[in-house]
Design a protein around this motif. Structure first.
Motif, PDB file in Angstrom:
ATOM      1  N   THR A  76       0.811  -1.219   0.000  1.00 54.45           N
ATOM      2  CA  THR A  76       0.000   0.000   0.000  1.00 54.45           C
ATOM      3  C   THR A  76       0.843   1.267   0.000  1.00 54.45           C
ATOM      4  OG1 THR A  76      -0.157   0.036   2.418  1.00 54.45           O
ATOM      5  CG2 THR A  76      -1.865  -1.170   1.220  1.00 54.45           C
ATOM      6  N   ILE A  77       2.125   1.156   0.387  1.00 54.74           N
ATOM      7  CA  ILE A  77       2.975   2.350   0.433  1.00 54.74           C
ATOM      8  C   ILE A  77       4.011   2.360  -0.689  1.00 54.74           C
ATOM      9  CG2 ILE A  77       2.657   2.658   2.918  1.00 54.74           C
ATOM     10  CD1 ILE A  77       5.397   1.395   3.349  1.00 54.74           C
ATOM     11  N   GLY A  78       3.963   1.351  -1.562  1.00 59.98           N
ATOM     12  CA  GLY A  78       4.835   1.340  -2.726  1.00 59.98           C
ATOM     13  C   GLY A  78       6.275   0.982  -2.441  1.00 59.98           C
ATOM     14  N   VAL A  79       6.513   0.145  -1.418  1.00 59.46           N
ATOM     15  CA  VAL A  79       7.863  -0.307  -1.091  1.00 59.46           C
ATOM     16  C   VAL A  79       7.882  -1.832  -1.144  1.00 59.46           C
ATOM     17  CG1 VAL A  79       9.737  -0.266   0.594  1.00 59.46           C
ATOM     18  CG2 VAL A  79       8.173   1.687   0.410  1.00 59.46           C
ATOM     19  N   SER A  80       8.844  -2.408  -1.863  1.00 65.22           N
ATOM     20  CA  SER A  80       8.893  -3.857  -2.047  1.00 65.22           C
ATOM     21  C   SER A  80       9.387  -4.557  -0.794  1.00 65.22           C
ATOM     22  CB  SER A  80       9.804  -4.213  -3.221  1.00 65.22           C
ATOM     23  OG  SER A  80      11.155  -3.937  -2.893  1.00 65.22           O
ATOM     24  N   ASP A  81       9.016  -5.833  -0.665  1.00 61.31           N
ATOM     25  CA  ASP A  81       9.428  -6.608   0.508  1.00 61.31           C
ATOM     26  C   ASP A  81      10.949  -6.735   0.631  1.00 61.31           C
ATOM     27  OD1 ASP A  81       6.918  -7.198   1.759  1.00 61.31           O
ATOM     28  OD2 ASP A  81       6.481  -8.574   0.112  1.00 61.31           O
ATOM     29  N   PRO A  82      11.705  -6.964  -0.449  1.00 61.75           N
ATOM     30  CA  PRO A  82      13.171  -7.024  -0.298  1.00 61.75           C
ATOM     31  C   PRO A  82      13.771  -5.726   0.234  1.00 61.75           C
ATOM     32  CG  PRO A  82      12.519  -8.038  -2.370  1.00 61.75           C
ATOM     33  CD  PRO A  82      11.291  -7.366  -1.820  1.00 61.75           C
ATOM     34  N   VAL A  83      13.245  -4.586  -0.199  1.00 57.99           N
ATOM     35  CA  VAL A  83      13.744  -3.302   0.303  1.00 57.99           C
ATOM     36  C   VAL A  83      13.409  -3.154   1.789  1.00 57.99           C
ATOM     37  CG1 VAL A  83      13.441  -0.783   0.151  1.00 57.99           C
ATOM     38  CG2 VAL A  83      13.678  -2.153  -1.934  1.00 57.99           C
ATOM     39  N   ILE A  84      12.227  -3.606   2.184  1.00 59.18           N
ATOM     40  CA  ILE A  84      11.845  -3.566   3.601  1.00 59.18           C
ATOM     41  C   ILE A  84      12.752  -4.478   4.421  1.00 59.18           C
ATOM     42  CG2 ILE A  84      10.004  -4.121   5.251  1.00 59.18           C
ATOM     43  CD1 ILE A  84       8.007  -3.355   3.000  1.00 59.18           C
ATOM     44  N   ASP A  85      13.068  -5.656   3.895  1.00 56.95           N
ATOM     45  CA  ASP A  85      13.987  -6.567   4.595  1.00 56.95           C
ATOM     46  C   ASP A  85      15.332  -5.897   4.839  1.00 56.95           C
ATOM     47  OD1 ASP A  85      12.304  -8.774   4.882  1.00 56.95           O
ATOM     48  OD2 ASP A  85      12.800  -9.555   2.888  1.00 56.95           O
TER      49      ASP A  85
END
Length: 288
Positions: A76-85
């Motif tokens: 919903t905020i336009g950030v991918s899971d790998p970047v969040i990791d």
């Protein structure tokens, strides 16, 4: 007060939970990149000092669990899971490197009631909403029923519009606003579901929030760094060294005021508004 009294009378460390540090904003008008920088470092230091101040008057001390909600909101905020990791791993490393012994972390992957093992973040998000979520219709009607709800929705929409803005965007302002509003309801839906899960996992803990809270709320609103905008966070801003204090600003605001970008160990870290002849690096002072 009842929750605080429970810890004090039992002679236990006061435990606080803070949903925070999800991921850097995707807007480069606000932040320097995708990884934590000095804004996060100083904010974590502030949380450590908070626990130390409690320990000074409560012998059992205090501890604070940062409940990183990046994977809750990712799509919903336009950030991918790998970047969040990568962001969350860097936050953990920062806590260890700075020896912030009162702090620990908790994220979607740590919850035993959600799919584990080889399950992906999409599966965990779906399980979170299935177990703790409300319908979007209920969210819409509930938010619009109170002044606080309307203010919350407007604040989130503003963030969504800012994060989604691009100079080459062909959409009209009305289209951008409409899409941001639709995603804002999803953000609220996921936020409430995450809050419900945290209440189940940490039923006795004091709940902190980095957003403004009304008096009498179950949450205590806190600021980690000074800012003129009560909604501004380290992951939506940059740290700006003013000499006598450090404040949060959006990146474009700092640059428009003539602040200079400071690199630490080869990476962009923060901005400074000190004159070169009298500036002592904020990084050096923080390390000292």
């Amino acid at each position: 007060m009842a929750r605080l009294r429970d810890f004090v009378q039992a002679g236990e460390a006061v435990h606080m939970v803070l949903p925070a540090f999800p991921a850097k904003s995707p807007s480069r008008r606000k932040v320097l990149g995708t990884l934590p920088d000095l804004a996060e470092a100083l904010s974590l230091d502030a949380l450590e000092r908070l626990c130390a101040r409690i320990a000074a008057i409560h012998p059992a001390g205090a501890r604070l669990t940062i409940c990183s909600d990046g994977h809750v909101f990712g799509p919903t905020i336009g950030v991918s899971d790998p970047v969040i990791d990568q962001y969350q791993d860097a936050i953990g490393a920062m806590i260890a490197r700075r020896r912030l012994d009162h702090l620990d972390t908790f994220c979607l992957c740590d919850c035993t009631s959600l799919p584990a093992g080889s399950a992906g973040h999409d599966d965990r998000r779906a399980a979170l909403l299935a177990q703790h979520g409300q319908s979007l219709d209920d969210i819409r009607s509930g938010l619009l029923r109170t002044d606080d709800g309307v203010r919350q929705l407007r604040g989130i929409i503003r963030f969504m519009v800012e994060d989604d803005w691009r100079a080459d965007d062909m959409r009209t302002a009305t289209q951008i606003q409409r899409e941001a509003k639709a995603r804002a309801y999803q953000v609220v839906q996921r936020s409430l579901a995450w809050g419900s899960l945290l209440k189940a996992v940490f039923p006795r803990s004091l709940r902190l929030s980095i957003h403004p809270q009304a008096r009498g709320s179950e949450k205590l609103g806190i600021h980690m760094l000074p800012t003129a905008d009560a909604w501004l966070t380290p992951w939506h801003a940059v740290a700006v060294d003013l000499g006598d204090r450090t404040v949060l600003m959006k990146r474009h605001q700092a640059e428009n005021q003539g602040a200079r970008l400071i690199h630490v160990e080869g990476r962009p870290s923060h901005y400074s508004m000190w004159p070169d002849r009298c500036r002592r690096s904020l990084h050096d002072r923080a390390a000292a």
